[in-house]
Scaffold this motif. Structure first.
Motif, PDB file in Angstrom:
ATOM      1  N   ALA A   1       0.842  -1.207   0.000  1.00 45.61           N
ATOM      2  CA  ALA A   1       0.000   0.000   0.000  1.00 45.61           C
ATOM      3  C   ALA A   1       0.873   1.252   0.000  1.00 45.61           C
ATOM      4  N   GLN A   2       1.955   1.218   0.794  1.00 49.16           N
ATOM      5  CA  GLN A   2       2.837   2.403   0.834  1.00 49.16           C
ATOM      6  C   GLN A   2       3.482   2.648  -0.529  1.00 49.16           C
ATOM      7  N   ALA A   3       3.876   1.560  -1.198  1.00 53.92           N
ATOM      8  CA  ALA A   3       4.507   1.713  -2.528  1.00 53.92           C
ATOM      9  C   ALA A   3       3.515   2.316  -3.520  1.00 53.92           C
ATOM     10  N   CYS A   4       2.256   1.923  -3.421  1.00 54.30           N
ATOM     11  CA  CYS A   4       1.240   2.482  -4.343  1.00 54.30           C
ATOM     12  C   CYS A   4       1.026   3.957  -4.038  1.00 54.30           C
ATOM     13  N   ASP A   5       0.922   4.294  -2.760  1.00 55.37           N
ATOM     14  CA  ASP A   5       0.752   5.706  -2.386  1.00 55.37           C
ATOM     15  C   ASP A   5       1.948   6.543  -2.831  1.00 55.37           C
ATOM     16  N   ARG A   6       3.151   5.974  -2.640  1.00 55.18           N
ATOM     17  CA  ARG A   6       4.375   6.714  -2.952  1.00 55.18           C
ATOM     18  C   ARG A   6       4.499   6.961  -4.456  1.00 55.18           C
ATOM     19  N   THR A   7       4.184   5.954  -5.257  1.00 54.78           N
ATOM     20  CA  THR A   7       4.447   6.074  -6.697  1.00 54.78           C
ATOM     21  C   THR A   7       3.230   6.571  -7.483  1.00 54.78           C
ATOM     22  N   GLY A   8       2.029   6.370  -6.927  1.00 53.49           N
ATOM     23  CA  GLY A   8       0.824   6.787  -7.659  1.00 53.49           C
ATOM     24  C   GLY A   8       0.310   5.738  -8.627  1.00 53.49           C
ATOM     25  N   THR A   9       0.882   4.531  -8.623  1.00 54.49           N
ATOM     26  CA  THR A   9       0.311   3.462  -9.446  1.00 54.49           C
ATOM     27  C   THR A   9      -1.084   3.134  -8.914  1.00 54.49           C
ATOM     28  N   VAL A  10      -1.978   2.693  -9.783  1.00 54.39           N
ATOM     29  CA  VAL A  10      -3.341   2.340  -9.353  1.00 54.39           C
ATOM     30  C   VAL A  10      -3.332   0.884  -8.894  1.00 54.39           C
ATOM     31  N   LEU A  11      -3.873   0.632  -7.723  1.00 54.11           N
ATOM     32  CA  LEU A  11      -3.868  -0.734  -7.193  1.00 54.11           C
ATOM     33  C   LEU A  11      -5.133  -1.479  -7.614  1.00 54.11           C
ATOM     34  N   PHE A  12      -4.943  -2.664  -8.177  1.00 52.66           N
ATOM     35  CA  PHE A  12      -6.057  -3.525  -8.591  1.00 52.66           C
ATOM     36  C   PHE A  12      -5.915  -4.838  -7.808  1.00 52.66           C
ATOM     37  N   GLU A  13      -6.779  -4.990  -6.813  1.00 48.89           N
ATOM     38  CA  GLU A  13      -6.689  -6.148  -5.899  1.00 48.89           C
ATOM     39  C   GLU A  13      -7.787  -7.142  -6.253  1.00 48.89           C
ATOM     40  N   ASP A  14      -7.386  -8.355  -6.573  1.00 50.25           N
ATOM     41  CA  ASP A  14      -8.322  -9.402  -7.009  1.00 50.25           C
ATOM     42  C   ASP A  14      -8.417 -10.421  -5.871  1.00 50.25           C
ATOM     43  N   ASP A  15      -9.654 -10.693  -5.407  1.00 53.02           N
ATOM     44  CA  ASP A  15      -9.776 -11.433  -4.141  1.00 53.02           C
ATOM     45  C   ASP A  15     -10.874 -12.507  -4.178  1.00 53.02           C
ATOM     46  N   PRO A  16     -10.775 -13.476  -5.119  1.00 56.79           N
ATOM     47  CA  PRO A  16     -11.879 -14.451  -5.195  1.00 56.79           C
ATOM     48  C   PRO A  16     -11.814 -15.587  -4.177  1.00 56.79           C
ATOM     49  N   TYR A  17     -10.677 -15.733  -3.463  1.00 54.54           N
ATOM     50  CA  TYR A  17     -10.500 -16.942  -2.636  1.00 54.54           C
ATOM     51  C   TYR A  17     -10.558 -16.679  -1.135  1.00 54.54           C
ATOM     52  N   ARG A  18     -10.831 -15.429  -0.715  1.00 54.39           N
ATOM     53  CA  ARG A  18     -10.651 -15.054   0.681  1.00 54.39           C
ATOM     54  C   ARG A  18     -11.473 -15.890   1.650  1.00 54.39           C
ATOM     55  N   ASP A  19     -12.622 -16.415   1.233  1.00 53.37           N
ATOM     56  CA  ASP A  19     -13.468 -17.155   2.165  1.00 53.37           C
ATOM     57  C   ASP A  19     -12.949 -18.563   2.439  1.00 53.37           C
TER      58      ASP A  19
END
Ligand SMILES: Cc1ncc(COP(=O)(O)O)c(C=O)c1O
Length: 386
Positions: free
Chosen positions: A178-196
């Motif tokens: 998260a810090q790297a995304c905030d620092r660089t401004g890249t857009v984060l795309f989080e894919d989460d189909p297995y969390r359950d």
């Protein structure tokens, strides 16, 4: 196709490659086939499908964003998993695969840089390649200290029970990302189909929830916990991205299937929902443990692996770095299917010696007999190379 027609295809079709998984799925229905290839849920896991109470109005066209009641339920679920959002930030998808397509359309031009895990979900690679993406390593983003690096436009990650590796990022790794995304401004795309499908206590709080500044998209799927045939998933995004995503959804398919949305909402509002999900996870935990002991028995001399803390896959590293795509036809001859690791690699590779094995679909008997036979296929191939 004639050369004349070929000349009329769009230039981007040159980057459209067949998905190896869809091709394997096409042979899986043959009688006697044991598949460890796809991420298919166990057929006994599907809830009953009684559609007799669907209100007639659901046969009409609906909103591109999705049914408001479903979006509100998803927003409430997001709150429960630590990613509070408004229903207006929720977009219902025709499978979370559609989220990958829409996000790729939003961010990727030919040559655009996308940071991702090496290896990653092969059907995401298929989409990103189609739009002309170049790939960089997630590690490079995490290590970037100054402005010297070319900032990826998009960073695609599966932090929880990753596909294919099964890895679950620690809290510190999530913070660092998260810090790297905030620092660089890249857009984060989080894919989460297995969390359950969690079998051991581990950190699952979304990385998107840890961002201060960066724009983000988080997506989930109803395919694994409910039924993939319903073709329903959702995304939640930072408010700045929503107008674009809604327009892309309009252009793609007007809206998702309203009957599926009705059915999924019934399931999400069922008082027995959480007990059902826990029972499903418990069933898969047993399957994972059985699979793990058969692997110990049949594959110990052939490969190494970590037992995944969740999700649906084992990721094996063979003792020799073979091109496992060459072993697939040998396995299919024996009516066995697995996923060659090379398919998950962003860069072309001569061979990784890695394979992904799914443990949710096959029955206990199929698993034991199938792994015994698959080990023989690999043993012969490794001996032939030695
Ligand atoms: C990481 C990941 N993302 C997205 C999908 C697509 O899922 P669906 O379109 O069924 O929601 C899958 C399917 O296996 C997956 O593994």
């Amino acid at each position: 196709m004639t050369n004349r027609t070929k000349a009329r295809l769009s230039q981007r079709i040159a980057d459209l490659h067949a998905s190896p998984i869809r091709e394997i799925l096409s042979v899986l229905n043959q009688p006697g086939m044991v598949s460890f290839a796809g991420g298919l849920p166990s057929p006994e896991s599907f809830p009953p499908c009684d559609l007799s109470a669907v209100p007639a109005e659901f046969l009409q066209y609906g909103a591109s964003e999705g049914e408001l009641a479903l979006r509100s339920q998803i927003a409430s679920d997001m709150h429960d998993i630590g990613l509070p959002c408004e229903p207006s930030q929720v977009l219902v998808l025709s499978g979370s695969q559609q989220g990958i397509d829409l996000v790729a359309k939003l961010f990727i031009d030919p040559g655009s840089l996308v940071a991702l895990e090496h290896a990653t979900y092969l059907a995401a690679l298929q989409v990103f390649r189609f739009f002309g993406a170049r790939f960089s390593r997630l590690q490079a983003l995490l290590e970037a200290q100054d402005d010297a690096m070319q900032v990826p436009k998009l960073t695609y990650v599966i932090p929880t029970f990753q596909n294919p590796s099964g890895y679950c990022m620690t809290a510190a790794e999530r913070d660092a990302l998260a810090q790297a995304c905030d620092r660089t401004g890249t857009v984060l795309f989080e894919d989460d189909p297995y969390r359950d499908f969690v079998y051991e206590p581990c950190e699952r709080n979304p990385v998107c929830a840890r961002l201060d500044r960066a724009s983000w998209v988080y997506q989930g799927s109803f395919s694994k916990t409910l039924a993939p045939g319903m073709r329903l998933g959702f995304l939640v995004a930072s408010p700045d991205l929503m107008p674009y995503l809604v327009r892309l959804k309009q252009a793609a398919d007007l809206h998702s299937n309203r009957i599926s949305q009705w059915w999924v909402l019934q399931q999400l509002q069922d008082p027995a929902r959480h007990a059902r999900t826990q029972a499903l996870a418990q069933n898969y935990r047993v399957k994972r443990d059985n699979f793990s002991s058969y692997l110990d028995h049949y594959f110990k001399d052939l490969a190494s692996w970590h037992v995944p803390q969740g999700g649906l896959f084992f990721w094996l590293k063979l003792k020799q770095t073979l091109d496992t795509r060459k072993l697939l036809p040998l396995a299919l001859e024996q009516q066995l299917a697995f996923m060659p690791g090379e398919a998950f690699m962003p860069e072309p590779t001569a061979g990784t010696g890695q394979i992904r094995l799914n443990f949710s679909h096959a029955t206990a008997d199929q698993t034991e007999a199938g792994l015994a036979r698959l080990a023989e296929v690999f043993r012969r191939a490794l001996q032939a190379c030695a």
